[in-house]
Design a protein around this motif. Structure first.
Motif, PDB file in Angstrom:
ATOM      1  N   GLY A 143       1.476   3.363   1.648  1.00 32.58           N
ATOM      2  CA  GLY A 143       0.088   3.444   1.986  1.00 32.58           C
ATOM      3  C   GLY A 143      -0.684   2.528   2.827  1.00 32.58           C
ATOM      4  O   GLY A 143      -1.771   2.901   3.483  1.00 32.58           O
ATOM      5  N   ASP A 144      -0.259   1.373   3.274  1.00 34.78           N
ATOM      6  CA  ASP A 144      -0.998   0.463   3.905  1.00 34.78           C
ATOM      7  C   ASP A 144      -0.490   0.161   5.093  1.00 34.78           C
ATOM      8  O   ASP A 144      -1.023  -0.616   5.792  1.00 34.78           O
ATOM      9  CB  ASP A 144      -1.081  -1.019   3.149  1.00 34.78           C
ATOM     10  CG  ASP A 144      -1.668  -0.669   1.618  1.00 34.78           C
ATOM     11  OD1 ASP A 144      -2.614  -0.090   1.549  1.00 34.78           O
ATOM     12  OD2 ASP A 144      -1.090  -1.746   0.683  1.00 34.78           O
ATOM     13  N   ILE A 145       0.508   0.855   5.535  1.00 39.39           N
ATOM     14  CA  ILE A 145       1.446   0.645   6.815  1.00 39.39           C
ATOM     15  C   ILE A 145       0.201   0.996   8.050  1.00 39.39           C
ATOM     16  O   ILE A 145       0.472   0.399   9.007  1.00 39.39           O
ATOM     17  CB  ILE A 145       2.657   1.422   7.058  1.00 39.39           C
ATOM     18  CG1 ILE A 145       3.673   0.742   5.816  1.00 39.39           C
ATOM     19  CG2 ILE A 145       3.256   1.163   8.376  1.00 39.39           C
ATOM     20  CD1 ILE A 145       4.774   1.502   5.733  1.00 39.39           C
ATOM     21  N   TYR A 146      -0.039   2.366   7.830  1.00 36.63           N
ATOM     22  CA  TYR A 146      -0.917   2.903   8.922  1.00 36.63           C
ATOM     23  C   TYR A 146      -2.220   1.867   9.184  1.00 36.63           C
ATOM     24  O   TYR A 146      -2.380   1.457  10.503  1.00 36.63           O
ATOM     25  CB  TYR A 146      -1.548   4.221   8.408  1.00 36.63           C
ATOM     26  CG  TYR A 146      -2.152   4.876   9.807  1.00 36.63           C
ATOM     27  CD1 TYR A 146      -1.549   5.827  10.767  1.00 36.63           C
ATOM     28  CD2 TYR A 146      -3.646   4.876  10.137  1.00 36.63           C
ATOM     29  CE1 TYR A 146      -2.247   6.496  11.788  1.00 36.63           C
ATOM     30  CE2 TYR A 146      -4.116   5.425  11.322  1.00 36.63           C
ATOM     31  CZ  TYR A 146      -3.479   6.204  11.985  1.00 36.63           C
ATOM     32  OH  TYR A 146      -4.072   6.943  13.052  1.00 36.63           O
ATOM     33  N   PRO A 147      -3.047   1.364   8.430  1.00 35.96           N
ATOM     34  CA  PRO A 147      -4.087   0.655   8.841  1.00 35.96           C
ATOM     35  C   PRO A 147      -3.768  -0.733   9.423  1.00 35.96           C
ATOM     36  O   PRO A 147      -4.354  -1.232  10.088  1.00 35.96           O
ATOM     37  CB  PRO A 147      -4.894   0.488   7.362  1.00 35.96           C
ATOM     38  CG  PRO A 147      -4.094   0.773   6.357  1.00 35.96           C
ATOM     39  CD  PRO A 147      -2.981   1.812   6.904  1.00 35.96           C
ATOM     40  N   ALA A 148      -2.561  -1.134   8.902  1.00 31.55           N
ATOM     41  CA  ALA A 148      -1.997  -2.511   9.220  1.00 31.55           C
ATOM     42  C   ALA A 148      -1.530  -2.400  10.950  1.00 31.55           C
ATOM     43  O   ALA A 148      -1.730  -3.204  11.438  1.00 31.55           O
ATOM     44  CB  ALA A 148      -0.918  -3.134   8.495  1.00 31.55           C
ATOM     45  N   LEU A 149      -0.882  -1.165  11.294  1.00 32.98           N
ATOM     46  CA  LEU A 149      -0.644  -1.111  12.515  1.00 32.98           C
ATOM     47  C   LEU A 149      -1.744  -0.749  13.321  1.00 32.98           C
ATOM     48  O   LEU A 149      -2.002  -1.292  14.526  1.00 32.98           O
ATOM     49  CB  LEU A 149       0.329   0.529  12.729  1.00 32.98           C
ATOM     50  CG  LEU A 149       1.833   0.060  12.372  1.00 32.98           C
ATOM     51  CD1 LEU A 149       2.680   1.406  12.278  1.00 32.98           C
ATOM     52  CD2 LEU A 149       2.414  -0.671  13.422  1.00 32.98           C
ATOM     53  N   GLU A 150      -2.799   0.063  12.854  1.00 38.64           N
ATOM     54  CA  GLU A 150      -4.076   0.275  13.585  1.00 38.64           C
ATOM     55  C   GLU A 150      -4.774  -0.946  13.799  1.00 38.64           C
ATOM     56  O   GLU A 150      -5.319  -1.178  15.034  1.00 38.64           O
ATOM     57  CB  GLU A 150      -4.969   1.407  12.836  1.00 38.64           C
ATOM     58  CG  GLU A 150      -6.138   1.769  13.714  1.00 38.64           C
ATOM     59  CD  GLU A 150      -6.701   2.674  12.609  1.00 38.64           C
ATOM     60  OE1 GLU A 150      -7.296   3.668  13.453  1.00 38.64           O
ATOM     61  OE2 GLU A 150      -6.940   2.677  11.450  1.00 38.64           O
ATOM     62  N   LYS A 151      -4.897  -1.809  13.018  1.00 41.61           N
ATOM     63  CA  LYS A 151      -5.741  -2.935  13.219  1.00 41.61           C
ATOM     64  C   LYS A 151      -4.996  -4.080  14.043  1.00 41.61           C
ATOM     65  O   LYS A 151      -5.500  -5.073  14.391  1.00 41.61           O
ATOM     66  CB  LYS A 151      -6.167  -3.601  11.612  1.00 41.61           C
ATOM     67  CG  LYS A 151      -7.016  -2.764  11.173  1.00 41.61           C
ATOM     68  CD  LYS A 151      -7.323  -3.534   9.881  1.00 41.61           C
ATOM     69  CE  LYS A 151      -8.288  -2.323   8.829  1.00 41.61           C
ATOM     70  NZ  LYS A 151      -8.514  -2.820   7.638  1.00 41.61           N
ATOM     71  N   GLY A 152      -3.612  -3.850  14.178  1.00 38.97           N
ATOM     72  CA  GLY A 152      -2.887  -5.183  14.709  1.00 38.97           C
ATOM     73  C   GLY A 152      -2.279  -6.119  13.881  1.00 38.97           C
ATOM     74  O   GLY A 152      -1.830  -7.228  14.533  1.00 38.97           O
ATOM     75  N   THR A 153      -2.449  -5.814  12.540  1.00 41.00           N
ATOM     76  CA  THR A 153      -2.107  -6.837  11.359  1.00 41.00           C
ATOM     77  C   THR A 153      -0.596  -6.925  11.821  1.00 41.00           C
ATOM     78  O   THR A 153       0.085  -8.215  11.523  1.00 41.00           O
ATOM     79  CB  THR A 153      -2.512  -6.432  10.196  1.00 41.00           C
ATOM     80  OG1 THR A 153      -3.833  -6.279  10.011  1.00 41.00           O
ATOM     81  CG2 THR A 153      -2.034  -7.679   9.154  1.00 41.00           C
ATOM     82  N   ILE A 154      -0.025  -5.880  11.870  1.00 46.18           N
ATOM     83  CA  ILE A 154       1.669  -6.043  12.166  1.00 46.18           C
ATOM     84  C   ILE A 154       1.716  -5.521  13.611  1.00 46.18           C
ATOM     85  O   ILE A 154       0.967  -4.507  14.022  1.00 46.18           O
ATOM     86  CB  ILE A 154       2.380  -4.983  11.041  1.00 46.18           C
ATOM     87  CG1 ILE A 154       1.948  -4.008  10.772  1.00 46.18           C
ATOM     88  CG2 ILE A 154       2.129  -5.949   9.803  1.00 46.18           C
ATOM     89  CD1 ILE A 154       2.714  -2.995   9.955  1.00 46.18           C
ATOM     90  N   ASP A 155       2.811  -5.428  14.276  1.00 49.45           N
ATOM     91  CA  ASP A 155       3.276  -4.847  15.549  1.00 49.45           C
ATOM     92  C   ASP A 155       4.080  -3.581  15.434  1.00 49.45           C
ATOM     93  O   ASP A 155       4.313  -2.987  16.374  1.00 49.45           O
ATOM     94  CB  ASP A 155       3.891  -6.084  16.335  1.00 49.45           C
ATOM     95  CG  ASP A 155       3.197  -7.442  16.347  1.00 49.45           C
ATOM     96  OD1 ASP A 155       1.882  -7.341  16.688  1.00 49.45           O
ATOM     97  OD2 ASP A 155       3.649  -8.314  15.928  1.00 49.45           O
ATOM     98  N   ALA A 156       4.928  -3.779  14.342  1.00 49.63           N
ATOM     99  CA  ALA A 156       5.799  -2.637  14.275  1.00 49.63           C
ATOM    100  C   ALA A 156       6.086  -2.121  12.732  1.00 49.63           C
ATOM    101  O   ALA A 156       5.726  -3.247  11.722  1.00 49.63           O
ATOM    102  CB  ALA A 156       7.313  -2.963  14.656  1.00 49.63           C
TER     103      ALA A 156
END
Length: 374
Positions: free
Chosen positions: A208-221
């Motif tokens: 459930g936390d993957i989308y916001p992490a990708l959107e914010k650039g916290t993760i790259d992939a």
């Protein structure tokens, strides 16, 4: 009618009557014996999956429904979604300690407890789904895995395979293995240890936390599953580059992990029913993914996803890294080594044979598809 004929007729009628009575008595005696083997049992199943992933979560439900039907409602498995009894990643632990009787999960979720758990689920760059099934059911794979699981108070039977998964969603294109350096990627367990050797920085992030992490650039992939399940999460809006294949999961196997002590208490007829239901569900789950993934990939592409193959040097480097990891783990863990070494002969034979049949056939059919002839 002669006296001899009358005597023979009387003897036949008497014998037939006795035979009928004996048969009836046998039927009467058999029913209670069968009834005694079919006690009323209610078990709880902790799933590692949310209900929204109805195909993979549905593997547990499918087994439950089959068992209920085959026992006329006497053996019931109630399936609870991730978080309803325990968090999804703790489902196997819950079956081990008896919190629940069964976990519907994937072995590599318990990677941190013992790397050998991954062997019955999937190892990067090993079998595809058909090869895995062949090894499991006819090459001793299930028995080999259960030899390890018995030490964890568990016994497991496969209940599904997704087929080869996708390689995940990336905010930027990957042109070569050099682009993997420093890449922050949501990927865990054994797969994370492999790609770490390519310079990737593995991240443990809940679904459930993957989308916001990708959107914010916290993760790259981020890797997830495949088109049908990935579509629900909308990753293409924030990380449009959709790479394939997910080489860390060529044939990932979902299982039903039974508490061994509870399993041993079951009547033999129930054990047979469970094994049968699990094997039927194993095939059904893969078939469902195979049917749903193709149109889902088309829909994703239409909504902005850009499916791309990993560059060859990335895949070659990842293959070499996987073998380095297996050597390391074999030196660290005897059970991992035993299961890894056991599958290697058939792994070699499987891909030798595949070059003569499916590969050639599939390649020809793909050419015809590209030429618009299908």
């Amino acid at each position: 009618m002669t006296d001899k004929t009358k005597l023979d007729r009387r003897r036949f009628l008497t014998t037939a009557s006795l035979g009928g009575a004996a048969a009836a008595a046998g039927t009467t005696l058999a029913a209670p014996a069968i009834a005694q083997e079919m006690p009323a049992i209610n078990w709880r199943v902790a799933s590692s999956f949310p209900k929204s992933l109805e195909t993979i979560y549905g593997s547990g439900v499918d087994v439950s429904e089959r068992v209920k039907a085959m026992t006329d409602g006497k053996f019931n498995l109630q399936v609870f979604a991730a978080g309803e009894i325990v968090p999804g990643l703790q489902a196997i632990d819950a079956a081990t300690d008896g919190t629940v009787e069964v976990a519907n999960s994937v072995g590599y979720y318990s990677w941190g407890k013992d790397p050998a758990f991954a062997c019955g689920a999937d190892l990067p760059w090993t079998f595809n789904a058909r090869g895995k099934a062949a090894y499991n059911y006819h090459g001793g794979g299930i028995d080999s895995y259960n030899e390890f699981l018995a030490k964890q108070n568990l016994v497991c039977f496969p209940v599904g395979n997704t087929g080869a998964q996708m390689g995940g969603w990336y905010r930027k294109q990957i042109g070569s293995v050099a682009d993997m350096q420093g890449l922050k990627m949501r990927i865990s367990g054994l797969a994370g240890r492999v790609v770490e050797k390519l310079g990737v920085v593995p991240q443990q992030i809940a679904g459930g936390d993957i989308y916001p992490a990708l959107e914010k650039g916290t993760i790259d992939a981020a890797e997830w599953v495949g088109p049908y399940d990935d579509e629900k999460l909308g990753f293409q809006k924030v990380a449009p580059f959709y790479y394939y294949p997910g080489f860390w999961e060529g044939g990932p196997t979902v299982g039903m992990f039974f508490n061994l002590a509870k399993w041993n208490e079951l009547p033999e007829v129930y054990k047979s029913i469970l094994r049968t239901a699990c094997q039927a569900t194993d095939l059904n789950t893969l078939s469902e993914y195979d049917y749903k993934n193709p149109p889902a990939l088309k829909r994703l592409a239409q909504s902005g996803a850009q499916p791309l193959p990993f560059p060859e040097d990335v895949m070659m480097a990842a293959f070499d890294a996987s073998r380095q990891v297996y050597d390391e783990l074999s030196n660290e863990n005897a059970e991992f080594k035993r299961m890894w070494e056991a599958q290697k002969p058939f792994l070699n034979d499987w891909y030798l044979y595949g070059q003569t049949t499916d590969y050639t056939f599939d390649t020809m059919m793909m050419i015809q598809q590209r030429n618009g002839k299908l």
